[in-house]
Design an enzyme around this catalytic site. Structure first.
Site, short mmCIF file in Angstrom:
data_model
loop_
_atom_site.label_atom_id
_atom_site.label_comp_id
_atom_site.label_asym_id
_atom_site.label_seq_id
_atom_site.Cartn_x
_atom_site.Cartn_y
_atom_site.Cartn_z
N HIS A 189 28.64 10.07 -1.83
CA HIS A 189 28.77 11.13 -2.84
C HIS A 189 27.99 12.35 -2.39
O HIS A 189 26.85 12.22 -1.96
CB HIS A 189 28.23 10.62 -4.18
CG HIS A 189 28.62 11.48 -5.35
ND1 HIS A 189 28.11 12.74 -5.54
CD2 HIS A 189 29.48 11.26 -6.37
CE1 HIS A 189 28.64 13.25 -6.64
NE2 HIS A 189 29.47 12.38 -7.16
N ARG A 200 29.92 20.38 -10.12
CA ARG A 200 30.78 21.26 -9.32
C ARG A 200 32.09 21.52 -10.05
O ARG A 200 32.63 22.61 -10.00
CB ARG A 200 31.05 20.63 -7.94
CG ARG A 200 29.87 20.80 -7.00
CD ARG A 200 30.04 19.98 -5.72
NE ARG A 200 29.98 18.56 -6.01
CZ ARG A 200 30.85 17.65 -5.57
NH1 ARG A 200 31.85 18.01 -4.81
NH2 ARG A 200 30.71 16.38 -5.88
#
Lengths: 663, 273
Positions: free
Chosen positions: A257, A273
């Site tokens: 990740h 994000r």
């Protein structure tokens, strides 16, 4: 000898295991769950950002449907996924979200009218439709064309797990907490349950069942640096592997990740994000558009993680006393948004870093996050080789993620697979020929064998230290089987892991108590973890191509000629130090979406000659069927409907796709 | 594409992020590392011959050290028999609640730098002791949920999943989540005065559960149903409003408000009888 009988034995009390048990119980079969920890403490709770399902309620999700979700998932998988399973999944995901809505999950909802969001670093005003007021909201996530990720603030997994666990309590499903399956009972290719250790008393008990399901999650803890909870040690996969009959699929497919806080490895959600957060380097420069002009921060996780490490390797990492990292900047999202929709992120930064993400940037670096591989199953969730053994969720290789999973597709898989596989388990239990008639002598033999192993550890004269072996394994995996892989490193990793496995057969304990004994637990688990680690490392060494999250610097191209196939690992003999590998080819001729460029990441790959043929066939069919509905076209390209349990077939209603008044 | 502009946008913390990297990323700042003494109340009910006792461990503090890191180091290097529970180690699963210097809280997100050099750890009181710092909160929470019927009672257990979901006011959904954030760590019960006296008290965690379902328009139950499960001294009327629950809740749940609100609603039910 103590034997507990049930119809369905579920190993693991997270989202997948709970939904399996509820489904089986609703069909009239007794289900019992074994769980290392109270179910609400399972790692499912750590899923923050959300669950993908193409509801298309928000304006940025308009036009979304199963077809778009299907394409995103297959591209994300780098064509490693089983496309029929992906179809089953995307068609059931909206039903899963809606079921959970009915069961109690407080999904975040759409407010009609204007709202301000951040897209590509800019503040933008979008207007939600009146028709969407009060429906379930979606946010943006990596690797998706539309805003598809349904969420509950940033505690999605937590809220889903609360509801699912509550409903399991409501259904009076027993959960044997603080128990651990240590071996599967099987004979002549049929699984009959498990030998289980009580982690409080140390007692071994046999659980005998018509159907056994592994839903024990991933294996992140074979790595040193991981976002995974400490219980995610891959033991469920190891149990299947140790039968010598069931196989593990694609274990080399391991996801890293992009944004875990540095150095603790604790996850901060992709929602950061998705909601507009940016990645920045030592100079405060937003670097992702330089590498990925199309999707920028929101390319798939494998691509973003690689780009981040590539950027650090160029000397652009920020430095602190622990090493190098990059920055995640969510300050532009504003205090109101961070404290409401990214509240767990706010707490984690505050408690673990002393950082206020409203004002400061967050130090992040990629860490191991997800195990795409697992117990290989067919579309019903059953092992093709060991009858009566099922698997679902992260522990399984069903296989909808291929070589890279999209954010938001994991909690979605837990529930969707839980729904579908529980129906197939119920069908299996309904069939008279699947009633079991094993002699208790067989059960006793398994129990005796496992007791002997524990006794050897407790009373033996071994000299090796269990914690030291585990720590070394984790270091080897992180250093040599990580984001960037090379043949020489992988070979060195395989060699050392084999040595560690041999050593682990000679562990000596300081603490010899029979009851709760953490050292004993580490000792027997590390023997299993090393087998799983070897499947990962050996699979990675053997796969001489790059696909999704599996990236070989010495073989940087995806190779659809040699490697469009799934790795299967067997553990044949108990004294072996390496798995035996076999491969299962993926049939391009049957694919709805033949291999191509993903839309982000490397554009260079070795094409299979079958690909243009299939592409031409599809183009031809599309021309012939010009004007047909998307459903008819899909049906013609790759029929899958009959693979779904009858209760989950059928279309999904959307604002722009109303169902006919009469069914 | 106008990404070039990104460089021009003044990032509010660019200077701090660059120059102050050490202090922002290292939670321990530049403090000198200390020698810690961690004293643990030890008892293993499986070995009743060994009386409960305090045992001290000495270790060197590390930068960014949490009690998760410290206790694991002790177990790996000093005492493999020490029992404690961690799962997520990120403050979200509720496994690791213990009494730290006299106060119940989550160990995984407690940084040693925020404590003195002498740290005292004890298991949560009230819950069944498994051993040392490990207690059986899971068993108690399940029992509480069963007593309070702590699951959403659906209108239709088999909704048509092909159809669009029922609408819900976005604010109501947020309010429900606010109460749904409970991680059942047990801190509120461990800190509760009533729980000391009444072994069957449902605690703030239980009353918060009921308040959560009461708030949820999808639940079919009435106040009478809720009164049936918490309308007594083991429920809402047992609370003495000492409100330690509200003080110690690691998730900052509005427990005081919820208990007061539920009590008003339940008193109304009592008068109606």
């Amino acid at each position: 000898m103590k034997i507990v009988y049930t119809d369905v034995l579920v190993i693991g009390g997270g989202l997948a295991g709970l939904r399996l048990a509820i489904g089986a119980k609703r069909r009239g079969h007794e289900a019992l769950i074994l769980s290392l920890v109270p179910p609400k403490r399972s790692h499912s709770a750590a899923a923050q950002g959300g669950m993908q399902a193409s509801l298309a309620n928000v304006i940025k999700g308009q036009g979304d449907n199963e077809d778009v979700h299907f394409e995103d998932t297959v591209r994300g998988s780098d064509w490693g996924a089983d496309q029929k399973v992906v179809r089953m999944f995307v068609n059931t995901a909206p039903k899963a979200v809606r079921e959970l809505a009915a069961w109690g999950v407080p999904w975040s909802r759409v407010r009609k009218g204007d709202r301000q969001v951040v897209i590509n670093g800019q503040k933008v005003t979008i207007t939600e439709r009146d028709a969407a007021q009060g429906l379930i909201a979606q946010r943006d996530f990596g690797g998706t064309k539309k805003w598809r990720t349904c969420y509950v603030s940033d505690g999605t997994g937590h809220a889903m797990l609360q509801t699912m666990s509550d409903q399991a309590i409501g259904a009076a499903i027993p959960v044997h907490e603080r128990t651990e399956a240590i071996a599967l009972i099987h004979d002549a290719g049929r699984c009959y349950g498990a030998i289980v250790r009580n982690l409080i008393t140390g007692e071994l008990v046999a659980y005998v069942a018509k159907a056994t399901a592994i839903a024990s999650g991933g294996a992140g803890r074979v790595y040193r640096v991981t976002s995974n909870a400490v219980i995610c040690e891959g033991i469920g996969s190891a149990l299947a592997l140790e039968t010598g009959i069931a196989t593990l699929g694609n274990m080399e497919a391991v996801q890293f990740h992009p944004t875990t806080i540095f150095p603790a490895g604790i996850l901060v959600t992709e929602g950061c994000r998705g909601d507009g957060g940016l990645l920045k380097d030592v100079d405060g420069h937003r670097f992702m558009p330089d590498y990925e002009p199309e999707k920028k921060e929101l390319a798939s996780r494998d691509v973003v993680s690689r780009r981040m490490e590539e950027h650090i390797a160029k000397g652009k990492g920020a430095k602190n006393r622990f090493g190098e990292h990059l920055w995640l900047d969510i300050t532009l999202l504003g205090e109101q948004h961070i404290k409401h929709s990214l509240r767990e992120v706010y707490e984690i930064c505050n408690y673990f870093l002393g950082v206020d993400p409203v004002k400061d940037w967050i130090p992040v670096r990629p860490a191991q996050h997800y195990t795409m591989g697992g117990v290989r199953t067919n579309h019903t969730g059953e092992s093709p080789t060991l009858k009566g053994l099922f698997a679902a969720g992260e522990a399984s290789c069903w296989d909808m993620h291929g070589f890279n999973r999209l954010g938001g597709n994991s909690v979605a898989e837990t529930v969707v697979a839980g729904m579908i596989v529980s129906e197939y388990i119920a069908d299996f239990c309904d069939r008279i020929e699947n009633d079991i008639d094993i002699p208790t002598s067989l059960v006793h033999e398994f129990l005796r064998r496992e007791q002997a192993k524990v006794d050897t550890l407790l009373g033996g004269h071994g000299t090796e230290d269990a914690s030291a072996i585990k720590a070394r394994m984790q270091d080897v995996m992180t250093a040599k089987v990580g984001i960037f892989r090379r043949g020489a490193d992988l070979q060195a990793a395989v060699d050392e892991l084999q040595q560690l496995l041999v050593k682990s057969r000679n562990i000596g304990l300081h603490d010899r108590s029979r009851g709760a004994n953490p050292e004993l637990v580490t000792a027997y688990r590390v023997q299993k973890m090393l087998k799983v680690a070897l499947c990962i490392a050996y699979g990675a060494l053997t796969r001489t191509e790059s696909r999704g999250a599996h990236y070989r610097q010495d073989f940087p191209r995806r190779d659809d000629v040699e490697w469009l196939k799934r790795t299967l690992a067997f553990w044949k003999g108990e004294g072996d130090t390496l798995p035996s590998l076999a491969w299962e080819a993926l049939d391009i001729g049957a694919m709805e979406l033949p291999p191509g460029w993903r839309g982000y990441g490397a554009k260079d790959y070795i094409d299979n000659p079958e690909t243009p043929k299939r592409a031409a066939e599809i183009a031809d069919l599309k021309t012939k069927m010009n004007g047909a509905s998307r459903f008819a076209l899909q049906q013609a390209l790759m029929p899958y409907d009959e693979l779904l349990p009858a209760s989950f077939r059928g279309r999904n209603e959307r604002i722009d796709e109303p169902l006919e008044a009469t069914p | 594409m106008n990404d070039v502009t990104i460089k021009i946008i003044p990032a509010p913390t660019t200077v701090k992020a660059g120059a102050g990297a050490q202090s922002t990323a290292g939670p321990n700042g530049d403090a000198i590392l200390r020698k810690l003494t961690i004293s643990v109340l030890r008892y293993n009910p499986q070995e009743p011959s060994v009386a409960p006792h305090m045992q001290s461990y000495h270790l060197e503090e590390a930068v960014g050290m949490t009690l998760f890191i410290a206790l694991n180091e002790i177990r790996e290097k000093q005492d493999p028999s020490l029992q404690f529970d961690f799962v997520c180690r990120a403050g979200i699963c509720g496994s690791c609640a213990m009494v730290i210097n006299g106060r119940p809280t989550l160990a995984c997100r407690t940084l040693t730098k925020n404590l003195g050099t002498e740290i005292t750890l004890a298991p949560l009181p009230f819950f069944e002791l498994i051993g040392d710092l490990s207690v059986n909160t899971g068993k108690w929470m399940r029992g509480m949920s069963e007593r309070l019927r702590g699951w959403l009672h659906m209108k239709d257990p088999n909704p048509d999943l092909k159809r669009m979901e029922e609408r819900m006011d976005p604010e109501v959904a947020e309010k429900i989540y606010e109460l749904d954030r409970c991680i059942e760590c047990g801190c509120c019960v461990a800190a509760c005065g009533t729980a000391r006296m009444r072994k069957d008290f449902v605690g703030a965690v239980g009353m918060n559960r009921v308040a959560r379902f009461r708030l949820d328009p999808r639940d079919t139950r009435s106040d009478q149903d809720y009164y049936d499960v918490i309308g007594d001294d083991d429920g809402i009327f047992g609370c003495m409003s000492l409100l330690a629950c509200d003080d110690v809740c690691p998730k900052d749940l509005p427990l005081a408000t919820q208990i007061a609100f539920m009590r008003r609603k339940m008193v109304k039910m009592a008068w109606a009888k």
